[in-house]
Design a protein around this motif. Structure first.
Motif, PDB file in Angstrom:
ATOM      1  N   ILE A  12       0.828  -1.205   0.000  1.00  0.00           N
ATOM      2  CA  ILE A  12       0.000   0.000   0.000  1.00  0.00           C
ATOM      3  C   ILE A  12       0.862   1.254   0.000  1.00  0.00           C
ATOM      4  O   ILE A  12       0.645   2.186  -0.797  1.00  0.00           O
ATOM      5  CB  ILE A  12      -0.959   0.001   1.215  1.00  0.00           C
ATOM      6  N   TYR A  13       1.872   1.296   0.887  1.00  0.00           N
ATOM      7  CA  TYR A  13       2.744   2.468   0.953  1.00  0.00           C
ATOM      8  C   TYR A  13       3.526   2.655  -0.345  1.00  0.00           C
ATOM      9  O   TYR A  13       3.710   3.783  -0.816  1.00  0.00           O
ATOM     10  CB  TYR A  13       3.723   2.327   2.123  1.00  0.00           C
ATOM     11  N   LEU A  16       1.162   3.997  -3.006  1.00  0.00           N
ATOM     12  CA  LEU A  16       0.860   5.403  -2.732  1.00  0.00           C
ATOM     13  C   LEU A  16       2.035   6.300  -3.105  1.00  0.00           C
ATOM     14  O   LEU A  16       1.854   7.402  -3.649  1.00  0.00           O
ATOM     15  CB  LEU A  16       0.496   5.588  -1.252  1.00  0.00           C
ATOM     16  N   THR A  20       1.881   9.073  -6.012  1.00  0.00           N
ATOM     17  CA  THR A  20       2.233  10.467  -5.721  1.00  0.00           C
ATOM     18  C   THR A  20       3.292  10.997  -6.686  1.00  0.00           C
ATOM     19  O   THR A  20       3.168  12.100  -7.234  1.00  0.00           O
ATOM     20  CB  THR A  20       2.743  10.605  -4.276  1.00  0.00           C
TER      21      THR A  20
END
Length: 246
Positions: A12-13, A16, A20
């Motif tokens: 998930i990180y 993300l 970004t």
């Protein structure tokens, strides 16, 4: 604070972070080329979405390869990290070159424009992901043999070295901590203890947490999987935790 997060959180990180960075890249492209008549923002969005989806498929490979290298080759880990990073970047570039060409973004399988875009910006982002993953794996898998936890034996509170724990069992509202010299009780949950003792301990069952160093081997009997401990105990691996990997 336990520095190792779950694989799910890692993915998930990472996604993300990539999302970004690609949004920033889209904004940069729009500021730089938005005033041109031939500029089409949907082409840029499509390109970045395809790139994000393709690289996300490399995340499990990066995660597991860096984890294996950090565990088995710690003394030459930087060397293996360079190999992992280089091979991942080359493989990704070759794969995406073919796919992007087939999708019609560029006319040839080897495009100078795509090469300039990828190695000018995206390769750095991907190498950054690989580098961060490598550092994370190295730190999270670092052995820490002197960690201690407190437990009770009768009314007496005892401070126990984590390395002396063989396995831990969920026992009503307590945990039953098994050592070579006997058992102790601790008021806690198995979930909290699992997070606290990673990566030296592995959850094999909703009720069992086992010291990796105490496991001699794994066995299969019909559809069931078991671990055999140095103490001779045989613990069943829960269906949701099988096949067991560490």
């Amino acid at each position: 604070m336990n520095i190792e997060v779950s694989k799910k959180r890692y993915y998930i990180y990472s996604l993300l972070f990539l999302l970004t960075m690609f949004c920033i890249a889209l904004l940069q492209n729009y500021i730089r080329y938005g005033s041109h008549d031939e500029y089409n923002i949907w082409s840029s969005i499509s390109y970045l979405v395809v790139s994000l989806l393709l690289f996300s498929s490399f995340l499990p490979l990066i995660y597991h390869s860096t984890k294996i290298a950090a565990r088995k080759y710690r003394r030459v880990y930087v060397f293996f990290l360079i190999i992992i990073g280089t091979s991942s970047i080359i493989a990704y570039y070759l794969l995406t070159s073919v796919i992007i060409n087939l999708a019609g973004f560029y006319n040839g399988p080897v495009s100078y424009e795509y090469m300039r875009q990828y190695f000018g910006r995206e390769a750095f982002i991907h190498l950054l992901i690989i580098g961060i993953t490598g550092v994370y794996q190295y730190i999270s898998l670092a052995p820490n043999k002197e960690r201690r936890i407190s437990a009770t034996s009768g009314r007496k509170e005892i401070t126990l070295l984590v390395k002396h724990i063989v396995w831990i069992e969920s026992y009503d509202h307590y945990l039953k901590i098994h050592t070579d010299e006997g058992s102790l009780l601790k008021r806690s949950t198995l979930e909290d203890m699992t997070n606290q003792l990673k990566p030296d301990f592995i959850r094999i069952h909703r009720k069992y947490l086992v010291n990796k160093q105490s496991i001699i081997k794994k066995e299969r009997q019909n559809r069931d999987e078991f671990v055999i401990l140095q103490s001779g105990e045989k613990l069943k691996v829960g269906r949701s935790f099988s096949p067991l990997e560490w």
